[in-house]
Scaffold this active site. Structure first.
Site, short mmCIF file in Angstrom:
data_model
loop_
_atom_site.label_atom_id
_atom_site.label_comp_id
_atom_site.label_asym_id
_atom_site.label_seq_id
_atom_site.Cartn_x
_atom_site.Cartn_y
_atom_site.Cartn_z
N CYS A 68 0.83 -1.22 0.00
CA CYS A 68 0.00 0.00 0.00
C CYS A 68 0.86 1.26 0.00
CB CYS A 68 -0.94 -0.01 1.19
SG CYS A 68 -1.82 -1.56 1.35
N HIS A 125 -9.39 3.54 -1.16
CA HIS A 125 -7.99 3.10 -1.05
C HIS A 125 -7.61 2.18 -2.22
CE1 HIS A 125 -4.20 1.93 0.51
NE2 HIS A 125 -4.57 0.93 1.27
#
Lengths: 96, 370
Positions: free
Chosen positions: B83, B325
């Site tokens: 991420c 996200h």
């Protein structure tokens, strides 16, 4: 999914863990499981202190363990059989 | 030599059935180029941030994919750090600029996550943890352990976690590109489905599609948004190897380096886009970045210290929770969103904080408008 080669490599580690005892220092209850573990849910993941090292293990069955409990390592099914046909076993812990 | 954010591009975040990964990369890239007013042929290299396109869609070689958007085929490379891929791609671009090799580059981050089922998506994300040694765990489970440790050590409460989510949704409501533009109450968070104790569904950021891009240049201008400092830190990949679960050494190290490089201290920062993949992650980050002492971020959040009118505005975009996200895009989106607010002079000094996995990688950037 565990490939046959990954599974074969992991087998060799089992003897180092079976029967080993440690103390639970953290625990969470998994209600939404990853693919392969859905049938076990809800199950606990325990962070166990074995003095020389800490490791995160699945807790056997639906047993709930708490911080401070002593647990021992056992051999259990860790995932549902996948398309490779392996019935994946591995190390889990249970209350001692 | 200083680095300026010359242009920004940002797609809508959400479940975007009509857009492919390539569509998203193209849309964000060309919006950023148009905003910079540089001709497309002035892009000397492209840095593409993406975590899982090989697993999500069977498409790799993204450096070449984005390079092919341009007739002059600038050198392209893809950067992966779970991420934190976006933050890491920005860093690689900055190192290349500071080396003098290039003067103007494109950084674009994207992820297309909703073509697969939620279960398959979770499995791709789980590849960011230690596959063999954390077997059977999920990301919510790892952050659940962090939350429990934080609650036990500092007395952080369920209400404080819920307040983080409610605050980020109230910010996201004002962001037209956010995945969720609706308010949720702290009570709704506290009553949502349990995922991994104590984390509930509304503590977790969603699976999203989206892309973000910036043009970075060493060609200076009188006015503009400048990258004043950056830092990159690491913690162990495996949670069990850490002596304390309530703090990430990665974030602390990255912040230390960014502060040192920029000469800007935490007390001067007015706004932050930080990595709230789970509510607890926002509290840990606020403490590790130095905005609040260890154990104080929960109380500060409940007192309104992390929203407009408080000590520091945290996640004005809605953060990962409300804005969405798309993992490869997130780190770049943080810089895009803050650059736009700095450009409008809403703030003068701001910080981005991007994390990979359960804290193994962290990247911090400090931005300032001149």
């Amino acid at each position: 999914m565990i490939s046959p080669a990954q599974y074969w490599r992991q087998n060799k580690e089992w003897q180092n863990w079976l029967g080993k005892q440690g103390k639970v220092v953290g625990v969470t209850r998994v209600h939404v499981a990853p693919p392969g573990q859905e049938n076990f849910a809800p199950y606990s993941m325990a962070l166990v202190d074995f003095i020389l090292e800490k490791r995160l293990f699945m807790v056997a069955g639906r047993e709930e363990v708490n911080v401070g409990d002593t647990v021992e390592c056992v051999l259990r099914k860790v995932a549902q059989p996948d398309q490779c046909g392996i019935i994946p076993y591995g190390i889990k812990v249970r209350r001692f | 030599m200083s680095i300026r954010v010359a242009g920004t591009g940002l797609t809508k975040f959400g479940e975007l059935w009509s857009n492919s990964l390539e569509d998203l990369l193209r849309e964000a890239s060309f919006e950023a180029i148009a905003e910079s007013k540089f001709p497309a042929q002035s892009i000397e290299a492209v840095f593409v941030a993406n975590m899982g396109s090989g697993m999500f869609e069977g498409q790799l070689h993204l450096g070449a994919l984005v390079s092919s958007f341009f007739p002059h085929l600038p050198p392209g490379v893809r950067i992966e750090g779970a991420c934190a891929s976006g933050g890491l791609a920005l860093l690689q671009a900055e190192y290349a600029l500071l080396s003098g090799q290039y003067e103007t580059v494109l950084v674009v981050g994207a992820e297309k996550m909703t073509d697969v089922s939620a279960t398959e998506g979770t499995q791709v994300l789980a590849a960011a943890s230690h596959f063999a040694r954390e077997y059977g765990s999920t990301f919510p489970a790892l952050y659940g352990l962090i939350a429990q440790a934080h609650m036990e050590k500092h007395g952080t409460t369920r209400q404080q976690l819920s307040d983080v989510s409610a605050k980020n949704h109230s910010h996201g409501r004002k962001n037209p590109l956010a995945q969720f533009q609706k308010n949720i109450t702290a009570e709704e968070v506290s009553k949502s489905t349990l995922i991994a104790d104590p984390l509930r569904l509304l503590d977790c950021s969603p699976l999203s599609d989206g892309a973000a891009a910036v043009i970075l240049t060493t060609k200076n201008a009188k006015n503009g948004v400048y990258v004043r400092g950056f830092g990159h830190g690491m913690d162990t990949l495996e949670l069990a190897q850490r002596s304390d679960l309530t703090t990430f050494s990665s974030t602390r190290r990255a912040m230390e380096l960014a502060q040192k490089m920029s000469g800007i201290s935490v007390s001067q920062i007015e706004a932050v886009e930080l990595h709230d993949c789970f509510t607890i992650a926002e509290l840990v980050a606020l403490e590790d970045l130095g905005f609040f002492p260890p154990g104080e971020a929960g109380r500060a959040t409940s007192e309104g210290q992390t929203t407009f009118g408080g000590r520091v505005v945290v996640n004005p975009s809605g953060g990962l929770k409300a804005s969405g996200h798309p993992v490869g895009a997130t780190g770049v989106k943080q810089m895009v969103y803050l650059s736009r607010l700095l450009h409008e002079k809403t703030f003068h000094t701001a910080l981005t904080h991007n994390v990979g996995g359960s804290g193994a990688t962290a990247v911090v950037h400090i931005l300032e408008v001149a």
